[in-house]
Design an enzyme around this catalytic site. Sequence first.
Site, PDB file in Angstrom:
ATOM      1  N   GLY A 316       0.721-113.598 -36.200  1.00 56.17           N
ATOM      2  CA  GLY A 316       1.930-113.639 -35.382  1.00 56.17           C
ATOM      3  C   GLY A 316       3.126-114.038 -36.225  1.00 56.17           C
ATOM      4  CD  GLU A 317       3.882-117.984 -38.710  1.00 56.23           C
ATOM      5  OE1 GLU A 317       4.548-117.659 -39.720  1.00 56.23           O
ATOM      6  OE2 GLU A 317       3.014-118.869 -38.735  1.00 56.23           O
ATOM      7  N   GLY A 318       5.875-112.870 -36.482  1.00 55.11           N
ATOM      8  CA  GLY A 318       6.697-111.766 -36.968  1.00 55.11           C
ATOM      9  C   GLY A 318       6.332-111.340 -38.378  1.00 55.11           C
TER      10      GLY A 318
END
Length: 350
Positions: A316-318
């Site tokens: 995740g997190e981008g």
Amino acid sequence: MSQSVPSFQIEPVSKAQDQFIQQKIDLKTKPPGALGLLEPLALQIARIQGPQQLQIVNPTMLVFAGDHGIAAEGVSIAPSEVTRQMVQNFAHGGAAINVFCRQLGFNLEVIDCGILTPVEGVEGIIDQRLGAGTGAIHLEPAMSLACVDKGFAMAQALIERHHQAGCNLVAFGEMGIGNTSSAAAIMAAIMQLDVADCVGRGTGISSETLERKQMLIELALLLHQSAMTGPKQVLACLGGFEIVQMTGAMLAAAERKMLVVVDGFIATAAALVAVTINAHVRDYLIFAHRSEEQGHQRMLEHLKAKPLLSLGLRLGEGTGAALALPLIQAAVNFYNQMASFSDAGIEAVV
């Protein structure tokens, strides 16, 4: 002061110039299709920006953070406190997404959409809190419909600020312990699938925890079945504060004809809701990667998406969206700079 409920006027991209754009791509010094997924990506960007010079300006990574009531049931390997700790880590520049954004030239902004305890006295965190974590979706709605509308309005203002600063590409990341449960529930509700087809191991839970996670999501879907009459109602019943604001921001970015780079499973769930609200959003979405999360591939297929990368990511997190930027820039650059057969004096290969 009450916030007005945002409405999004999203235009479909024009395909009137498709023949010109495709011919320009095909007449570069290469066999047609030889640049693989970069070619339809260049076509997509040219539809959005117009067929002359393409550009990426002020690329911005938005990481939306929020906590989930269902996390108290132990559906993740980490407790909810980790959301706050990771938001602090983002603010201090120590997370994977910080490293990748520095390397790749992204502006990074972290938005607190509603973690359990706000991070005090730390610069670099945007306060767009809708609450202190959502309701536990297997027991109650995640939030009110008014809260969804407020989140959309906040997201719209956020995107407008970046648009005014000249940004034409925005990428979406997230942080929230328990948010794979929310995303899987949203997917099951909108796509009318069995929960088993949507639920995965998230950050790496055991088989026993996976079974419990699946059971809780099934309870949530049963509890809210009659209330989920549309996509915004699905968000109110099952969503996360960060998923709501990602959805609103994607709608707002598409309205402004920005490139929208979608990260992994949770960001794709937000994209699924956005497309369900307005199908024209799909024209502006670039899907960065296929994650390890079970169900992501099925969602991508539903959205007719061919992601640029498949690296086995599940953070995740981008992070996947950040790593896709050089490929998006490469699509822009070959379209703008590569010689045609006639320019190079080479016999065309068609």
